[in-house]
Design a protein around this motif. Structure first.
Motif, mmCIF file in Angstrom:
data_model
loop_
_atom_site.group_PDB
_atom_site.id
_atom_site.type_symbol
_atom_site.label_atom_id
_atom_site.label_comp_id
_atom_site.label_asym_id
_atom_site.label_seq_id
_atom_site.Cartn_x
_atom_site.Cartn_y
_atom_site.Cartn_z
ATOM 1 N N THR A 60 0.830 -1.200 0.000
ATOM 2 C CA THR A 60 0.000 0.000 0.000
ATOM 3 C C THR A 60 0.868 1.254 0.000
ATOM 4 O OG1 THR A 60 -1.709 -1.154 1.249
ATOM 5 C CG2 THR A 60 -1.831 1.251 1.190
ATOM 6 N N VAL A 61 0.739 2.054 -1.071
ATOM 7 C CA VAL A 61 1.458 3.329 -1.133
ATOM 8 C C VAL A 61 0.781 4.309 -0.190
ATOM 9 C CG1 VAL A 61 2.063 5.287 -2.605
ATOM 10 C CG2 VAL A 61 2.267 2.948 -3.486
ATOM 11 N N GLY A 62 1.586 4.950 0.630
ATOM 12 C CA GLY A 62 1.058 5.856 1.645
ATOM 13 C C GLY A 62 0.877 5.164 2.978
ATOM 14 N N GLY A 63 0.982 3.827 2.977
ATOM 15 C CA GLY A 63 0.890 3.045 4.209
ATOM 16 C C GLY A 63 2.141 2.214 4.393
ATOM 17 N N ASP A 64 2.240 1.126 3.604
ATOM 18 C CA ASP A 64 3.445 0.275 3.663
ATOM 19 C C ASP A 64 4.659 0.958 3.043
ATOM 20 O OD1 ASP A 64 1.740 -1.772 4.639
ATOM 21 O OD2 ASP A 64 1.244 -2.350 2.580
ATOM 22 N N LEU A 65 4.417 1.813 2.076
ATOM 23 C CA LEU A 65 5.499 2.439 1.310
ATOM 24 C C LEU A 65 5.220 3.925 1.120
ATOM 25 C CD1 LEU A 65 8.079 2.006 -0.546
ATOM 26 C CD2 LEU A 65 6.444 1.823 -2.446
ATOM 27 N N ALA A 66 6.188 4.749 1.476
ATOM 28 C CA ALA A 66 6.090 6.189 1.200
ATOM 29 C C ALA A 66 6.726 6.471 -0.160
ATOM 30 C CB ALA A 66 6.801 6.993 2.286
ATOM 31 N N LEU A 67 6.125 7.401 -0.914
ATOM 32 C CA LEU A 67 6.590 7.661 -2.282
ATOM 33 C C LEU A 67 6.493 9.152 -2.597
ATOM 34 C CD1 LEU A 67 7.417 6.493 -5.094
ATOM 35 C CD2 LEU A 67 4.968 6.281 -5.586
ATOM 36 N N VAL A 68 7.555 9.680 -3.194
ATOM 37 C CA VAL A 68 7.581 11.076 -3.650
ATOM 38 C C VAL A 68 7.999 11.088 -5.112
ATOM 39 C CG1 VAL A 68 8.595 13.368 -3.355
ATOM 40 C CG2 VAL A 68 8.151 11.944 -1.346
ATOM 41 N N GLY A 69 7.273 11.834 -5.940
ATOM 42 C CA GLY A 69 7.614 11.991 -7.347
ATOM 43 C C GLY A 69 8.227 13.360 -7.629
ATOM 44 N N TYR A 70 8.225 13.738 -8.902
ATOM 45 C CA TYR A 70 8.869 14.997 -9.309
ATOM 46 C C TYR A 70 8.159 15.557 -10.538
ATOM 47 C CZ TYR A 70 12.923 18.183 -9.256
ATOM 48 O OH TYR A 70 13.744 19.286 -9.118
ATOM 49 N N ASN A 71 7.897 16.842 -10.540
ATOM 50 C CA ASN A 71 7.280 17.665 -11.592
ATOM 51 C C ASN A 71 5.854 18.079 -11.238
ATOM 52 O OD1 ASN A 71 9.403 17.886 -13.500
ATOM 53 N ND2 ASN A 71 8.959 15.809 -14.227
ATOM 54 N N ASP A 72 5.171 17.307 -10.405
ATOM 55 C CA ASP A 72 3.796 17.623 -9.992
ATOM 56 C C ASP A 72 2.907 17.875 -11.204
ATOM 57 O OD1 ASP A 72 1.804 17.922 -8.048
ATOM 58 O OD2 ASP A 72 1.989 20.099 -8.086
ATOM 59 N N ILE A 73 2.831 16.897 -12.093
ATOM 60 C CA ILE A 73 1.919 17.010 -13.239
ATOM 61 C C ILE A 73 0.474 16.993 -12.728
ATOM 62 C CG2 ILE A 73 3.584 15.942 -14.803
ATOM 63 C CD1 ILE A 73 1.960 13.353 -14.624
ATOM 64 N N PRO A 74 -0.491 17.511 -13.485
ATOM 65 C CA PRO A 74 -1.864 17.614 -12.989
ATOM 66 C C PRO A 74 -2.452 16.305 -12.462
ATOM 67 C CG PRO A 74 -1.621 18.905 -14.985
ATOM 68 C CD PRO A 74 -0.332 18.172 -14.800
ATOM 69 N N LEU A 75 -2.087 15.167 -13.076
ATOM 70 C CA LEU A 75 -2.642 13.890 -12.646
ATOM 71 C C LEU A 75 -2.201 13.506 -11.234
ATOM 72 C CD1 LEU A 75 -4.281 11.357 -13.380
ATOM 73 C CD2 LEU A 75 -2.198 10.417 -14.417
ATOM 74 N N SER A 76 -1.076 14.046 -10.776
ATOM 75 C CA SER A 76 -0.504 13.631 -9.494
ATOM 76 C C SER A 76 -1.487 13.792 -8.337
ATOM 77 C CB SER A 76 0.760 14.431 -9.191
ATOM 78 O OG SER A 76 1.735 14.203 -10.163
ATOM 79 N N SER A 77 -2.217 14.887 -8.328
ATOM 80 C CA SER A 77 -3.139 15.152 -7.226
ATOM 81 C C SER A 77 -4.459 14.423 -7.383
ATOM 82 C CB SER A 77 -3.398 16.660 -7.110
ATOM 83 O OG SER A 77 -4.041 17.144 -8.282
ATOM 84 N N ARG A 78 -4.668 13.753 -8.517
ATOM 85 C CA ARG A 78 -5.944 13.089 -8.791
ATOM 86 C C ARG A 78 -5.859 11.561 -8.714
ATOM 87 N NH1 ARG A 78 -7.268 17.451 -7.777
ATOM 88 N NH2 ARG A 78 -8.287 19.010 -9.102
#
Length: 351
Positions: free
Chosen positions: A271-289
């Motif tokens: 589970t991302v956000g639970g078992d695994l923390a994840l950070v990306g780069y560029n913050d494209i519009p889809l990222s928040s959705r």
């Protein structure tokens, strides 16, 4: 005022006569290259021109000045969201300065890049903006030798005029965020080693790890392409080996990579956000959705675009490699602050 009859070409001289001003005054009022005059006389001229149906032949007037007011933009592909967004911002910035931007795509092959650049130059563009630069790229060097006005955008070769985000700071912010949340078992999936972005983001990530006195295994620092499929492969390598030590957090050097890692994590029921923390780069519009909104490093594409245009149309003596500051946008994918377990602390110490 009646518009001209169909088929009649309305000239600048016609507009000046109908407005009761000199030819030079009418020309200045209708010049679209700079900020439009707000004087009553200029507004009157523009109103008369519109009523008459006057259309300024900017191409002809530019040719008289030895320019076309056109800039060529070269990107690897427009199917890449960041490249499409970058071109949109370049187009806006060019238009605000009275220029028109046209785009060509080149893929990742240097020969295709060179051919695409020559195609744009054959259109007599006033300058080139390249979003394709590799550290070993011959094209920027050839453009410098030929005296072709150009600027690199998002990436740099360290020599040609360049507008980009501060990728080293961005990589640092991403990993520092994970460290501050309590993680020490952190993997980094970065871009190709032939790109300034890949090298700089990895450098920033390593600086954050060194400051925290944590040394994850070297095999957790992966260089990949920038596509979703590259992220999926990296995710499989990092998360898919049952019984082996896994990272508790991953910094992915663009959002496509992060989305590929999300798909791999789902495959292995992580589970991302639970078992695994994840950070990306560029913050494209889809990222928040996304189902689990993605923490990401936001790059100010509008600032970068404006700087790239200015490096061509208003070259000065200021530094020609100009960096804009990125911002970390935390969301659910990086999870909540976590306390390192005894096992984590022991693993970190022995890494």
């Amino acid at each position: 005022m009646e518009p001209a009859a169909p088929g009649t070409i309305v000239t600048l001289r016609d507009v000046a006569a109908a407005s009761g001003v000199s030819l030079s005054t009418a020309s200045r009022a209708l010049d679209e290259r700079g900020t439009a005059s707000r004087s009553a006389a200029a507004a009157h001229v523009r109103k008369v021109a519109e009523e008459l149906g006057y259309r300024r032949n900017s191409f002809a007037s530019s040719l008289r000045r030895g320019e076309t007011r056109t800039l060529g933009v070269l990107v690897p592909r427009l199917s890449d969201t960041v490249m499409a967004l970058m071109f949109e911002e370049l187009e806006k910035a060019a238009s605000a300065r009275g220029y028109f931007a046209m785009v060509a795509t080149s893929g990742d092959d240097p020969d295709d890049e060179r051919r695409a650049a020559e195609t744009l130059l054959d259109r007599n563009v006033d300058g080139l903006i390249l979003a394709t630069a590799r550290l070993d790229d011959e094209l920027p060097r050839r453009l410098r030798e030929r005296g072709v006005a150009h600027a690199l955008v998002l990436r740099t070769d360290g020599v040609s005029p360049s507008a980009l985000g501060d990728d080293e700071v961005g990589g640092y912010l991403a990993v520092r965020h994970l460290i501050d949340l309590g993680h020490r078992e952190i993997a980094v999936v970065t871009g190709p080693s032939f790109t300034s972005t890949g090298i700089a983001r990895l450098t920033g990530a390593r600086r954050a790890l060194e400051e925290a006195d944590t040394k994850p295994p070297e095999k957790w620092q992966l260089a990949a392409g920038y596509g979703i499929e590259n992220g999926f492969s990296a995710g499989e390598a990092l998360l898919g080996k049952s019984g082996e030590r896994r990272p508790t957090a991953i910094f992915a050097a663009n959002d496509n990579l992060a989305m590929g890692i999300i798909a791999a994590a789902h495959r292995f029921q992580i589970t991302v956000g639970g078992d695994l923390a994840l950070v990306g780069y560029n913050d494209i519009p889809l990222s928040s959705r996304l189902a689990t909104p993605l923490s990401s490093v936001r790059v100010p594409l509008d600032q970068i675009a404006a700087t790239a245009i200015d490096l061509i149309v208003n070259p000065g003596k200021e530094p020609t490699i100009r960096k804009s500051m990125p911002t970390l946008i935390p969301r659910e994918s990086s999870g909540s602050p976590r306390q390192a377990t005894t096992q984590d602390r022991g693993s970190a110490a022995s890494a």
